[in-house]
Scaffold this active site. Structure first.
Site, PDB file in Angstrom:
ATOM      1  N   SER A  64       0.555  -1.272   0.188  1.00 37.92           N
ATOM      2  CA  SER A  64      -0.080   0.114  -0.062  1.00 37.92           C
ATOM      3  C   SER A  64       0.628   1.461   0.077  1.00 37.92           C
ATOM      4  O   SER A  64       0.261   2.366  -0.147  1.00 37.92           O
ATOM      5  CB  SER A  64      -0.862  -0.138   1.111  1.00 37.92           C
ATOM      6  OG  SER A  64      -1.915  -0.865   0.892  1.00 37.92           O
ATOM      7  N   LYS A  67       0.247   3.402  -2.890  1.00 39.68           N
ATOM      8  CA  LYS A  67      -1.101   4.464  -3.018  1.00 39.68           C
ATOM      9  C   LYS A  67      -0.640   5.703  -2.938  1.00 39.68           C
ATOM     10  O   LYS A  67      -1.199   6.722  -3.461  1.00 39.68           O
ATOM     11  CB  LYS A  67      -2.094   4.069  -1.895  1.00 39.68           C
ATOM     12  CG  LYS A  67      -2.622   2.553  -1.777  1.00 39.68           C
ATOM     13  CD  LYS A  67      -3.527   2.215  -0.613  1.00 39.68           C
ATOM     14  CE  LYS A  67      -4.472   1.003  -1.142  1.00 39.68           C
ATOM     15  NZ  LYS A  67      -4.208  -0.116  -0.257  1.00 39.68           N
ATOM     16  N   TYR A 190      -3.669  -2.100 -10.130  1.00 40.51           N
ATOM     17  CA  TYR A 190      -3.402  -1.909  -8.774  1.00 40.51           C
ATOM     18  C   TYR A 190      -2.701  -3.047  -8.169  1.00 40.51           C
ATOM     19  O   TYR A 190      -1.772  -2.631  -7.499  1.00 40.51           O
ATOM     20  CB  TYR A 190      -4.839  -1.900  -8.225  1.00 40.51           C
ATOM     21  CG  TYR A 190      -4.739  -2.063  -6.620  1.00 40.51           C
ATOM     22  CD1 TYR A 190      -4.668  -0.896  -5.953  1.00 40.51           C
ATOM     23  CD2 TYR A 190      -5.220  -3.261  -5.791  1.00 40.51           C
ATOM     24  CE1 TYR A 190      -4.789  -0.847  -4.411  1.00 40.51           C
ATOM     25  CE2 TYR A 190      -5.318  -3.456  -4.548  1.00 40.51           C
ATOM     26  CZ  TYR A 190      -4.940  -2.194  -3.709  1.00 40.51           C
ATOM     27  OH  TYR A 190      -4.929  -2.350  -2.434  1.00 40.51           O
ATOM     28  N   TYR A 242      -4.200   3.784   8.194  1.00 39.17           N
ATOM     29  CA  TYR A 242      -5.742   2.968   8.447  1.00 39.17           C
ATOM     30  C   TYR A 242      -6.182   3.447   9.851  1.00 39.17           C
ATOM     31  O   TYR A 242      -6.000   4.570  10.308  1.00 39.17           O
ATOM     32  CB  TYR A 242      -5.571   1.625   8.144  1.00 39.17           C
ATOM     33  CG  TYR A 242      -4.768   1.256   6.974  1.00 39.17           C
ATOM     34  CD1 TYR A 242      -4.993   1.609   5.832  1.00 39.17           C
ATOM     35  CD2 TYR A 242      -3.773   0.421   7.235  1.00 39.17           C
ATOM     36  CE1 TYR A 242      -4.264   1.277   4.706  1.00 39.17           C
ATOM     37  CE2 TYR A 242      -2.929   0.227   6.059  1.00 39.17           C
ATOM     38  CZ  TYR A 242      -3.164   0.580   4.980  1.00 39.17           C
ATOM     39  OH  TYR A 242      -2.352   0.185   3.641  1.00 39.17           O
ATOM     40  N   VAL A 260       1.330  -3.845   3.574  1.00 33.76           N
ATOM     41  CA  VAL A 260       1.502  -5.054   4.475  1.00 33.76           C
ATOM     42  C   VAL A 260       2.520  -5.963   3.984  1.00 33.76           C
ATOM     43  O   VAL A 260       2.582  -7.128   4.704  1.00 33.76           O
ATOM     44  CB  VAL A 260      -0.033  -5.997   4.082  1.00 33.76           C
ATOM     45  CG1 VAL A 260      -1.252  -5.344   4.663  1.00 33.76           C
ATOM     46  CG2 VAL A 260      -0.199  -6.071   2.525  1.00 33.76           C
TER      47      VAL A 260
HETATM   48  N1  LIG Z   1      -2.411  -2.602   3.393  1.00 30.68           N
HETATM   49  C1  LIG Z   1      -1.968  -3.366   2.076  1.00 30.68           C
HETATM   50  O1  LIG Z   1      -0.694  -2.990   2.110  1.00 30.68           O
HETATM   51  C2  LIG Z   1      -2.682  -3.726   1.298  1.00 30.68           C
HETATM   52  C3  LIG Z   1      -2.514  -4.039  -0.167  1.00 30.68           C
HETATM   53  C4  LIG Z   1      -2.880  -5.231  -0.723  1.00 30.68           C
HETATM   54  N2  LIG Z   1      -2.421  -5.191  -1.963  1.00 30.68           N
HETATM   55  C5  LIG Z   1      -4.457  -5.370  -0.756  1.00 30.68           C
HETATM   56  O2  LIG Z   1      -5.039  -4.821  -1.779  1.00 30.68           O
HETATM   57  O3  LIG Z   1      -5.200  -5.984   0.123  1.00 30.68           O
END
Ligand SMILES: NC(=O)CC[C@H](N)C(=O)O
Length: 306
Positions: A64, A67, A190, A242, A260
């Site tokens: 993420s 993002k 994505y 988050y 993650v």
């Molecule tokens: N928090 C994350 O890093 C989530 C990214 C992961 N690729 C997902 O879409 O679930």
């Protein structure tokens, strides 16, 4: 005070005993193979000086953290109001892949850094860029100065094989009229963005523009305006971790973004960008030892935006 490699190494040794208390992400099967013992940190000063320790040069899945990169590309290709009528600026207080709010709030994601918000951004990039994957690769290679950055195809296809929740999020937004393209190709982009393989050093260099008013390392032109850089940092500080954003602000006190894969980037505006990596996560999906390392670093060098 400026961190030395010795200070960074001693911070890593202090947090190393925390390894074992978190959980490596296993909902993406390819990620659970990463050894939990990995631990690295890199600091990039605005003058380009790099200070690092541990596994700072080993590439991992940025997940993420991407993002922030997709948002930056969107800011370059859309007027702000085109983005902000499709996604909010508020912390969600929910898990990064939660669907509850999305249904209640008519398909408008709370912010850009939860999966729903990032999927809207990817949908927008898909509409306006001819080769969104290639553009992203060129963008990160330029920002990091590392020509070898690639997508990990195994991680991307592993996520594609386990994409039910992200696909559901995208289809729900499409049902509300907040998703313009076919879901599957946007999801594939994505997942590729999430599967970028970068090291702490690559990440600290790449995100230095947020510490330097939109100006990337060694560049002559900004990639976002000074105001946009400040705005992205504000969103990172409130939404980047988050439902752990409050805890992170309290403990670390810097704008940040986690993934993650166990990476976290943090920004000290006007001074430096930092990246840490430790694969085990806390219950909010943020690197457990990585957060602790940033907390110690902030304390030792006396930095906080608060
Ligand atoms: N928090 C994350 O890093 C989530 C990214 C992961 N690729 C997902 O879409 O679930």
């Amino acid at each position: 005070m400026k961190p030395t490699p010795e200070l960074l190494s001693s911070i890593l040794e202090e947090v190393r005993p925390l390894i074992g208390q978190g959980k490596v992400a296993d909902y993406i099967p390819a990620l659970k193979k990463v050894p939990a013992s990995k631990l690295g940190i890199a600091v990039c000063y605005n003058d380009g000086e790099i200070i690092k320790a541990g596994d700072a040069e080993e590439a991992f899945s940025i997940q993420s953290i991407s993002k922030v990169l997709s948002l930056t590309l969107a800011l370059q290709n859309y007027q702000p109001e085109e983005i902000w009528h499709r996604v909010g600026k508020e912390p969600s207080g929910q898990a990064f892949n939660s669907m509850i709010q999305l249904e209640m709030e008519q398909g408008i994601p709370r912010n850009l850094f939860i999966n729903a918000g990032a999927l809207v951004v990817c949908d927008m990039l898909h509409s306006r860029l001819s080769a969104p994957r290639q553009r992203m690769l060129e963008f990160v290679r330029r920002l990091s100065g590392n020509e070898h950055i690639c997508y990990d195809k195994v991680v991307a296809s592993s996520e594609m094989d386990h994409s039910d929740r992200n696909a559901s999020i995208a289809y729900l937004m499409r049902a509300f009229g907040n998703f313009d393209n076919d879901v599957m190709p946007v999801l594939a982009n994505y997942f590729h963005y999430c599967a970028l393989q970068m090291s702490c050093v690559d990440l600290a260099k790449t995100f230095n523009y947020l510490a330097n008013k939109g100006l990337p390392l060694g560049a002559e032109k900004t990639i976002v305006s000074q105001t946009q850089s400040k705005q992205v940092n504000a969103l990172l500080a409130t939404c980047g971790l988050y439902d752990g954003a409050g805890e992170f602000a309290y403990r670390v006190g810097m704008p940040g973004k986690s993934g993650v894969g166990g990476g976290i980037i943090a920004i000290v505006p006007g001074e430096m960008s930092i990246a840490v990596w430790s694969p085990e996560l806390d219950p909010s999906g943020n690197s457990l030892a990585g957060t602790a390392a940033l907390e110690l670093l902030a304390e030792r060098i006396g930095r906080s935006i608060f």
